[in-house]
Design an enzyme around this catalytic site. Structure first.
Site, PDB file in Angstrom:
ATOM      1  N   CYS A  37       1.967   0.531  43.617  1.00 52.21           N
ATOM      2  CA  CYS A  37       2.600   1.850  43.656  1.00 52.21           C
ATOM      3  C   CYS A  37       3.128   2.217  42.273  1.00 52.21           C
ATOM      4  CB  CYS A  37       3.727   1.875  44.684  1.00 52.21           C
ATOM      5  SG  CYS A  37       4.589   3.461  44.789  1.00 52.21           S
ATOM      6  N   CYS A  53       8.313   1.571  52.234  1.00 51.84           N
ATOM      7  CA  CYS A  53       8.613   2.933  52.684  1.00 51.84           C
ATOM      8  C   CYS A  53       7.736   3.355  53.851  1.00 51.84           C
ATOM      9  CB  CYS A  53       8.463   3.919  51.529  1.00 51.84           C
ATOM     10  SG  CYS A  53       6.801   3.998  50.817  1.00 51.84           S
TER      11      CYS A  53
END
Length: 348
Positions: free
Chosen positions: A105, A197
């Site tokens: 990410c 997340c």
């Protein structure tokens, strides 16, 4: 004219203080807040642990930007995040590996997609609240070794480092919270994010079910080939795991996962140690010699070990100078020379 900085503002204390420190240094700051998954994920689930990028984080980020009078932009990265991170996470799990989505990410999303947006907006630099240091275009650990996040940032390409600012790398977490208190930042005591997340509370079963990914149960076998129980699906286990739900009369740990046969191999503790590994998908920061000594970190909470490394151009052959527990395919290996990051890659 002041340099322009795009700050990756998550809504947490670290990025808030990074923004504040840069304003204090005279930079012209714009806040960039990214949305990795749809807000519905957080609204429809009873989430026990703090995760990033939630609606409450967006609200906090807006309040922080408003307090300091800086422009605030929400960047929707849901589609590229699904393609680069979630789909990768699924495919690696189905291949019997244990991936590290946060590592990628940082490369593809935070210091990839969002950084590109900020630079195209005219920003001179992009900054975040990560605990690490960039000195003369090189990546180093933070001064606070307990909070150091250089392991996760070692996916960022070398050529991008000159455009990145990490103001928190010179401070301890305690000092960052103190600065937030003194600056009147309302998230000064906000807890850190704990889970992925897109995977709140590490609910793997619901994650795969909701995406129509069928996970098959299979056998748990010993190193000698004896079946001692059933597993619920390979993605729910990782190398070195001990709680297996089987009564074996001794402590057994996951030694390997076999995708073709859909079985897990378990063994006593001493058999889960390894003396070597191979690392591919390299990200290199320095000119590597054909052979070198380093220390290596093979997961987030792991005591580094010294190693001898053979650089084979597209992969590293690593010999540990002491046996290492649970070397896990799919996880990330980051190599250091003292505090400097030399390179990183994916464990085979």
């Amino acid at each position: 004219m002041s340099a322009k900085v795009g700050v990756l503002l998550s809504g947490g204390v670290d990025s808030a203080v990074a923004l504040y420190l840069l304003i204090e240094k005279g930079y012209e700051v714009t806040a960039y807040h990214m949305k990795t998954v749809r807000d519905e994920l957080y609204i429809t689930k009873q989430i026990k642990h703090k995760v990033c990028c939630s609606p409450s984080d967006t609200h906090d980020a807006q309040l922080i930007a408003k307090k300091f009078g800086v422009p605030f932009k929400i960047i929707h990265v849901e589609d590229v995040f699904k393609e680069k991170i979630i789909d990768y996470f699924i495919s690696e799990n189905l291949a019997g590996k244990t991936p590290n989505p946060c590592f990628f990410c940082n490369d593809y999303i935070k210091f990839g997609f969002v950084m590109d947006v900020a630079l195209s907006d005219g920003m001179d630099f992009v900054a975040s609240g990560h605990y690490a240091r960039i000195l003369n275009g090189k990546l180093y650990r933070a001064l606070d070794k307990e909070k150091d996040q250089s392991y996760f940032l070692a996916s960022i390409k070398k050529e991008k480092l000159s455009k990145i600012l990490l103001p928190n790398g010179e401070y301890s977490k305690e000092t960052i919270r103190d600065i937030a208190e003194r600056a009147g930042i309302h998230v000064a005591k906000k807890i850190d994010s704990q889970d992925l997340c897109f995977l709140p509370d590490n609910d793997f079963k619901s994650f795969f079910e909701e995406r129509g990914v069928k996970i098959e149960p299979g056998n748990i076998i010993t190193s000698e080939g004896k079946i001692i129980g059933k597993h619920e699906g390979l993605p729910f286990y990782t190398i070195g795991q001990r709680k297996l739900g089987v009564a074996a009369g001794q402590k057994l740990y996951v030694k390997a996962k076999n995708v073709e046969g859909n079985f897990i191999v378990v063994s006593p503790l001493d058999e889960v140690y390894q003396n070597e590994m191979r690392v591919k998908n390299l990200n290199i920061y320095v000119d590597l010699p054909d052979e070198f000594l380093a220390t290596v970190k093979i997961r987030k909470k792991f005591k580094e070990v010294p190693c001898r490394v053979e650089y084979l151009k597209d992969e590293l052959k690593v010999q540990f100078l002491e046996p290492v527990f649970a070397v896990t395919p799919g996880q990330i290996a980051v190599f250091y020379n003292e505090d400097e990051v030399l390179c990183s890659g994916v464990i085979e």
